[in-house]
Enzyme design. Structure first.
Site, PDB file in Angstrom:
ATOM      1  N   CYS A 165       0.969  -1.504  -0.440  1.00  0.00           N
ATOM      2  CA  CYS A 165      -0.433   0.114  -0.030  1.00  0.00           C
ATOM      3  C   CYS A 165       0.838   1.319   0.099  1.00  0.00           C
ATOM      4  CB  CYS A 165      -1.012  -0.079   1.040  1.00  0.00           C
ATOM      5  SG  CYS A 165      -1.737  -1.585   1.280  1.00  0.00           S
ATOM      6  N   HIS A 296      -2.848   7.211   5.996  1.00  0.00           N
ATOM      7  CA  HIS A 296      -2.699   6.594   6.288  1.00  0.00           C
ATOM      8  C   HIS A 296      -4.460   6.600   5.885  1.00  0.00           C
ATOM      9  CE1 HIS A 296      -2.168   3.139   3.413  1.00  0.00           C
ATOM     10  NE2 HIS A 296      -1.790   2.204   4.277  1.00  0.00           N
ATOM     11  N   HIS A 330     -10.164   2.162   0.751  1.00  0.00           N
ATOM     12  CA  HIS A 330      -8.238   1.290   0.076  1.00  0.00           C
ATOM     13  C   HIS A 330      -8.520   1.144  -1.032  1.00  0.00           C
ATOM     14  CE1 HIS A 330      -4.451   0.778   1.193  1.00  0.00           C
ATOM     15  NE2 HIS A 330      -4.255   0.470   2.425  1.00  0.00           N
TER      16      HIS A 330
END
Length: 400
Positions: A165, A296, A330
């Site tokens: 990620c 995040h 996400h």
């Protein structure tokens, strides 16, 4: 160096993005300013989990994306490559680039899914179908990068980054370093990842998918919403950009690894702390210079606690912060580029976008994100991206 140019700043001259909240940069601006989430139920393909999870899905089929790119009917572009091409096309147009050969131009594309969205459909027929064979050949992560590069005639430098990620943030970081070192004049940086059964099943097995729109940093957060996106930025040297408007500067970046666990972050956020610290040092900024943190903030129990601990370690006075993942989901490898663009939009609008669905702070940490759209003086945004395996990366985007 102009009076407003950050030390070591690399200019951003173009942006392109497609995600659940819009198909262009302006769509994203509108959705963010209206606090409009793009999280929904899945509709583009069948999965046993369709009714038990929420996702950030782009409501366009592969056929619609192909037509937008004027591709021939028999192509073997995966959804990964299609989303990437759509975003790069917009970014190049915004940067007013029609000739990629007039300056040394590179492409750094991030992905985790690669061609899995197609190969998971076709591998059972691999031995008996030429059509299946066509898509299996596009399985590897670098294929989508090559497809994007070929579509836009980029030949000088092409590479793929896959660090979970944090991938797109690392792509932006590498692009900035290649310009700073004089190896390239212009770099197209970002990432592309689609939804597919592989990632849905994988994250479901980790038991971190939410059946509701996610609630980052909330004490009762249930998990994340997977999303899909293509997002790219154009970075240019002073020589290449000439008199073009600068959207923002990439003024700092840092990467660190807490080497704690295959998927989890350490309790005190060592990797996140070190990445943020490195980015500030490179930008020659102090923590008090950061006006907004685009966190995040995946809405998983582990990430939000770990990231909050790292933020509290670094900032004596925590600046305004929020996670925007309840807008887009996400988007895995693309997340860093999606949120870099969102950070630049925050600078342009002089506004902090809300952390949707937050109600109660994590008791042991007590941090409260911005829950409504608020006006703010924003010169520097710190954007975090943390990947599996402890790969933690931070960008600092600064006002032009």
């Amino acid at each position: 160096m102009g009076p407003n140019k950050p030390h070591n700043g690399i200019a951003v001259t173009g942006m392109g993005i497609i995600s659940a909240i819009g198909h262009t940069v302006e769509d994203h601006r509108t959705s963010l300013m209206a606090s409009k989430s793009g999280i929904s139920t899945i509709s583009n393909f069948k999965t046993a989990h369709a009714n038990s999870i929420k996702v950030g899905e782009i409501k366009k089929t592969n056929l619609e994306l192909s037509k937008a790119l004027n591709l021939p009917e028999n192509h073997n572009y995966t959804r990964t490559a299609l989303l990437g091409c759509i975003a790069v096309k917009e970014a190049l147009a915004q940067a007013n680039i029609s000739d990629v050969f007039n300056y040394k131009t590179g492409l750094i594309s991030a992905t985790t899914v690669g061609g899995m969205d197609k190969s998971e459909l076709h591998f059972p027929d691999f031995n008996s179908s030429k059509n299946a064979e066509k898509y299996i050949s596009s399985h590897h992560a670098g294929d989508s990068s090559n497809k994007i590069a070929n579509y836009f005639n980029i030949t000088e430098f092409v590479t793929t980054i896959s660090t979970a990620c944090s991938s797109a943030t690392n792509a932006i970081m590498l692009g900035a370093r290649l310009i700073r070192s004089g190896q390239l004049d212009r770099v197209i940086v970002g990432g592309t990842d689609p939804l597919c059964k592989f990632t849905i099943n994988g994250f479901k097995s980790l038991m971190i998918l939410s059946d509701e729109i996610c609630a980052p940093f909330d004490a009762n957060r249930k998990g994340l919403n997977l999303g899909e996106a293509g997002a790219f930025l154009i970075l240019e040297s002073e020589r290449a950009r000439q008199d073009k408007p600068v959207l923002a500067y990439v003024s700092g970046y840092g990467n660190a690894n807490d080497a704690f666990h295959q998927t989890a972050s350490s309790e005190n956020g060592d990797g996140a702390f070190l990445a943020m610290q490195k980015a500030l040092k490179l930008a020659k900024l102090q923590p008090e210079h950061i006006d907004y943190i685009n966190a995040h903030g995946t809405a998983t129990v582990n990430n939000d606690s770990s990231e909050s601990a790292a933020i509290k370690r670094l900032f004596t006075q925590v600046p305004k912060f929020s996670s925007t993942k309840a807008f887009t989901g996400h988007t895995l490898a693309t997340a860093g580029a999606v949120e870099a663009i969102i950070s630049i939009l925050a600078i342009q609008e002089q506004a902090v976008f809300p952390n949707l669905n937050f109600k109660n702070p994590i008791p042991e940490l007590g941090l409260i994100p911005e829950t409504k759209l608020v006006s703010a003086k924003i010169n520097h945004v710190l954007s975090n991206s943390f990947g599996f395996g402890g790969n933690c990366s931070t960008l600092i985007l600064s006002k032009a």
